[in-house]
Motif scaffolding. Sequence first.
Motif, PDB file in Angstrom:
ATOM      1  N   ALA A   1     -35.274 -71.231 -13.968  1.00  0.00           N
ATOM      2  CA  ALA A   1     -34.518 -70.628 -12.871  1.00  0.00           C
ATOM      3  C   ALA A   1     -33.014 -70.834 -12.965  1.00  0.00           C
ATOM      4  O   ALA A   1     -32.252 -69.969 -12.545  1.00  0.00           O
ATOM      5  CB  ALA A   1     -35.015 -71.184 -11.536  1.00  0.00           C
ATOM      6  N   ASP A   2     -32.571 -71.970 -13.503  1.00  0.00           N
ATOM      7  CA  ASP A   2     -31.148 -72.292 -13.515  1.00  0.00           C
ATOM      8  C   ASP A   2     -30.464 -71.755 -14.767  1.00  0.00           C
ATOM      9  O   ASP A   2     -31.089 -71.639 -15.824  1.00  0.00           O
ATOM     10  CB  ASP A   2     -30.954 -73.814 -13.449  1.00  0.00           C
ATOM     11  N   PRO A   3     -29.173 -71.435 -14.673  1.00  0.00           N
ATOM     12  CA  PRO A   3     -28.446 -71.012 -15.874  1.00  0.00           C
ATOM     13  C   PRO A   3     -28.351 -72.162 -16.872  1.00  0.00           C
ATOM     14  O   PRO A   3     -28.391 -73.332 -16.481  1.00  0.00           O
ATOM     15  CB  PRO A   3     -27.065 -70.620 -15.332  1.00  0.00           C
ATOM     16  N   PRO A   4     -28.219 -71.836 -18.150  1.00  0.00           N
ATOM     17  CA  PRO A   4     -28.163 -72.915 -19.146  1.00  0.00           C
ATOM     18  C   PRO A   4     -26.863 -73.693 -19.032  1.00  0.00           C
ATOM     19  O   PRO A   4     -25.841 -73.154 -18.606  1.00  0.00           O
ATOM     20  CB  PRO A   4     -28.235 -72.161 -20.478  1.00  0.00           C
ATOM     21  N   PRO A   5     -26.882 -74.957 -19.406  1.00  0.00           N
ATOM     22  CA  PRO A   5     -25.637 -75.731 -19.424  1.00  0.00           C
ATOM     23  C   PRO A   5     -24.703 -75.203 -20.503  1.00  0.00           C
ATOM     24  O   PRO A   5     -25.139 -74.672 -21.519  1.00  0.00           O
ATOM     25  CB  PRO A   5     -26.111 -77.154 -19.727  1.00  0.00           C
ATOM     26  N   VAL A   6     -23.425 -75.368 -20.274  1.00  0.00           N
ATOM     27  CA  VAL A   6     -22.443 -74.936 -21.265  1.00  0.00           C
ATOM     28  C   VAL A   6     -22.201 -76.076 -22.253  1.00  0.00           C
ATOM     29  O   VAL A   6     -22.498 -77.229 -21.978  1.00  0.00           O
ATOM     30  CB  VAL A   6     -21.116 -74.537 -20.589  1.00  0.00           C
ATOM     31  N   GLY A   7     -21.694 -75.722 -23.407  1.00  0.00           N
ATOM     32  CA  GLY A   7     -21.345 -76.787 -24.347  1.00  0.00           C
ATOM     33  C   GLY A   7     -21.563 -76.425 -25.795  1.00  0.00           C
ATOM     34  O   GLY A   7     -21.076 -77.111 -26.680  1.00  0.00           O
ATOM     35  N   GLY A   8     -22.271 -75.331 -26.083  1.00  0.00           N
ATOM     36  CA  GLY A   8     -22.479 -74.950 -27.472  1.00  0.00           C
ATOM     37  C   GLY A   8     -23.209 -76.030 -28.247  1.00  0.00           C
ATOM     38  O   GLY A   8     -22.624 -76.739 -29.069  1.00  0.00           O
ATOM     39  N   PHE A   9     -24.517 -76.167 -28.019  1.00  0.00           N
ATOM     40  CA  PHE A   9     -25.277 -77.275 -28.574  1.00  0.00           C
ATOM     41  C   PHE A   9     -25.644 -77.037 -30.038  1.00  0.00           C
ATOM     42  O   PHE A   9     -25.951 -75.921 -30.458  1.00  0.00           O
ATOM     43  CB  PHE A   9     -26.550 -77.498 -27.748  1.00  0.00           C
ATOM     44  N   ASP A  10     -25.641 -78.125 -30.790  1.00  0.00           N
ATOM     45  CA  ASP A  10     -26.105 -78.104 -32.173  1.00  0.00           C
ATOM     46  C   ASP A  10     -27.624 -78.104 -32.251  1.00  0.00           C
ATOM     47  O   ASP A  10     -28.200 -77.591 -33.220  1.00  0.00           O
ATOM     48  CB  ASP A  10     -25.572 -79.326 -32.933  1.00  0.00           C
ATOM     49  N   LEU A  11     -28.266 -78.693 -31.252  1.00  0.00           N
ATOM     50  CA  LEU A  11     -29.729 -78.774 -31.203  1.00  0.00           C
ATOM     51  C   LEU A  11     -30.192 -78.608 -29.772  1.00  0.00           C
ATOM     52  O   LEU A  11     -29.667 -79.249 -28.856  1.00  0.00           O
ATOM     53  CB  LEU A  11     -30.218 -80.132 -31.737  1.00  0.00           C
ATOM     54  N   VAL A  12     -31.164 -77.730 -29.577  1.00  0.00           N
ATOM     55  CA  VAL A  12     -31.896 -77.643 -28.312  1.00  0.00           C
ATOM     56  C   VAL A  12     -33.356 -77.888 -28.633  1.00  0.00           C
ATOM     57  O   VAL A  12     -33.920 -77.254 -29.531  1.00  0.00           O
ATOM     58  CB  VAL A  12     -31.711 -76.269 -27.635  1.00  0.00           C
ATOM     59  N   HIS A  13     -33.970 -78.822 -27.904  1.00  0.00           N
ATOM     60  CA  HIS A  13     -35.355 -79.208 -28.173  1.00  0.00           C
ATOM     61  C   HIS A  13     -36.150 -79.217 -26.878  1.00  0.00           C
ATOM     62  O   HIS A  13     -35.673 -79.686 -25.839  1.00  0.00           O
ATOM     63  CB  HIS A  13     -35.416 -80.610 -28.798  1.00  0.00           C
ATOM     64  N   ALA A  14     -37.359 -78.682 -26.930  1.00  0.00           N
ATOM     65  CA  ALA A  14     -38.289 -78.731 -25.804  1.00  0.00           C
ATOM     66  C   ALA A  14     -39.671 -79.052 -26.340  1.00  0.00           C
ATOM     67  O   ALA A  14     -40.160 -78.375 -27.245  1.00  0.00           O
ATOM     68  CB  ALA A  14     -38.308 -77.404 -25.061  1.00  0.00           C
ATOM     69  N   ARG A  15     -40.306 -80.060 -25.769  1.00  0.00           N
ATOM     70  CA  ARG A  15     -41.666 -80.437 -26.171  1.00  0.00           C
ATOM     71  C   ARG A  15     -42.573 -80.421 -24.947  1.00  0.00           C
ATOM     72  O   ARG A  15     -42.303 -81.097 -23.960  1.00  0.00           O
ATOM     73  CB  ARG A  15     -41.675 -81.823 -26.831  1.00  0.00           C
ATOM     74  N   LEU A  16     -43.639 -79.638 -25.021  1.00  0.00           N
ATOM     75  CA  LEU A  16     -44.631 -79.549 -23.946  1.00  0.00           C
ATOM     76  C   LEU A  16     -43.976 -79.071 -22.650  1.00  0.00           C
ATOM     77  O   LEU A  16     -44.196 -79.632 -21.581  1.00  0.00           O
ATOM     78  CB  LEU A  16     -45.324 -80.902 -23.738  1.00  0.00           C
ATOM     79  N   VAL A  17     -43.190 -78.027 -22.761  1.00  0.00           N
ATOM     80  CA  VAL A  17     -42.461 -77.489 -21.608  1.00  0.00           C
ATOM     81  C   VAL A  17     -42.779 -76.013 -21.396  1.00  0.00           C
ATOM     82  O   VAL A  17     -43.240 -75.605 -20.324  1.00  0.00           O
ATOM     83  CB  VAL A  17     -40.934 -77.684 -21.785  1.00  0.00           C
ATOM     84  N   LEU A  18     -42.526 -75.173 -22.389  1.00  0.00           N
ATOM     85  CA  LEU A  18     -42.523 -73.729 -22.172  1.00  0.00           C
ATOM     86  C   LEU A  18     -43.885 -73.161 -21.797  1.00  0.00           C
ATOM     87  O   LEU A  18     -43.955 -72.175 -21.057  1.00  0.00           O
ATOM     88  CB  LEU A  18     -41.989 -73.011 -23.411  1.00  0.00           C
ATOM     89  N   ALA A  19     -44.961 -73.724 -22.303  1.00  0.00           N
ATOM     90  CA  ALA A  19     -46.286 -73.176 -21.995  1.00  0.00           C
ATOM     91  C   ALA A  19     -46.595 -73.242 -20.508  1.00  0.00           C
ATOM     92  O   ALA A  19     -47.457 -72.506 -20.018  1.00  0.00           O
ATOM     93  CB  ALA A  19     -47.365 -73.899 -22.792  1.00  0.00           C
ATOM     94  N   ASP A  20     -45.896 -74.105 -19.773  1.00  0.00           N
ATOM     95  CA  ASP A  20     -46.150 -74.270 -18.346  1.00  0.00           C
ATOM     96  C   ASP A  20     -45.102 -73.598 -17.471  1.00  0.00           C
ATOM     97  O   ASP A  20     -45.166 -73.692 -16.245  1.00  0.00           O
ATOM     98  CB  ASP A  20     -46.208 -75.757 -17.990  1.00  0.00           C
ATOM     99  N   VAL A  21     -44.140 -72.927 -18.077  1.00  0.00           N
ATOM    100  CA  VAL A  21     -43.095 -72.249 -17.313  1.00  0.00           C
ATOM    101  C   VAL A  21     -43.550 -70.833 -17.008  1.00  0.00           C
ATOM    102  O   VAL A  21     -44.033 -70.125 -17.888  1.00  0.00           O
ATOM    103  CB  VAL A  21     -41.776 -72.240 -18.103  1.00  0.00           C
ATOM    104  N   SER A  22     -43.403 -70.418 -15.766  1.00  0.00           N
ATOM    105  CA  SER A  22     -43.890 -69.096 -15.377  1.00  0.00           C
ATOM    106  C   SER A  22     -43.137 -67.984 -16.093  1.00  0.00           C
ATOM    107  O   SER A  22     -43.729 -66.995 -16.526  1.00  0.00           O
ATOM    108  CB  SER A  22     -43.787 -68.926 -13.859  1.00  0.00           C
TER     109      SER A  22
END
Length: 282
Positions: A115-136
């Motif tokens: 729901a929220d906009p992404p944080p700013v900062g230009g990341f070198d790495l974005v990682h998500a573990r066991l998150v997206l499968a449960d997001v509507s």
Amino acid sequence: MTRIDGHLLDPRQYPGPRQLSDHRQLSDARQPGARSCADAFAALFDPTTFGHVERLGIGPGWRCWEVGAGGTSVISWLAKRVGPTGRVLATDIDTSWQTRAARSPLEVRVHDIAADPPPVGGFDLVHARLVLADVSDRERALASMLRALRPGGRLLVEELDPALQPLACPDEHGPAQEAANRLRHGVRALLTERGADLAYGRRLPRLLRDAGLRQVASDVYFPLSSPASAALETATLQQLRPELTAAGLATPEDIDHHLANAASGTLDLATAPLISAWGKKA
């Protein structure tokens, strides 16, 4: 966060201050048993996650965003790798797992990836573990993670795929193993009824390519038997006991007998395969 096969428990069954839209299933991170689940997931999957991040080239000065952190093991490791010149942003819808104030280069922030906009900062790495499968709204969540990457940044997404290997005991050689598999089938039936996508993990490579990432690759880690698998089985079945019995999928005696078998160390209990997929932003 307390999970069964990587899926958070239903807020309608475990009401509390953390509520998300649609079918995302969760319980309060302070609920009894949540810490045991988090520790089991860390023991099972941290070595795999760390190996992937190392191969992606993490080093001093990197800016990392850990989406849906749920605990401290990954973010503490990332903070050591990026050092004082780097940045590690850990976000979650509930940060009650944070037991002490964060210190540079680590920052912890409340954030809903769906729901929220992404944080700013230009990341070198974005990682998500066991998150997206449960997001509507998984499409929106993935797009948000991609927008947060700098050009050349790396995305690493990891999800369990319970449908890929549906058994608690793949070596079903006796009554105890058969009983374990019946209970696992009941757990999957509950998750499916709630709308959980039990086959999301296997789609990750295609989804990352479709999103425009380059050098996409993927692998699977399948814990076949370990003390951490048994600990996770115990903690999560204790959480789901009321729903399994109410739905007629198991009796209290069934669950107690299986948990006793798990505690005896005589079962080779498997956890759903963890599918990791990664790619580079153009």
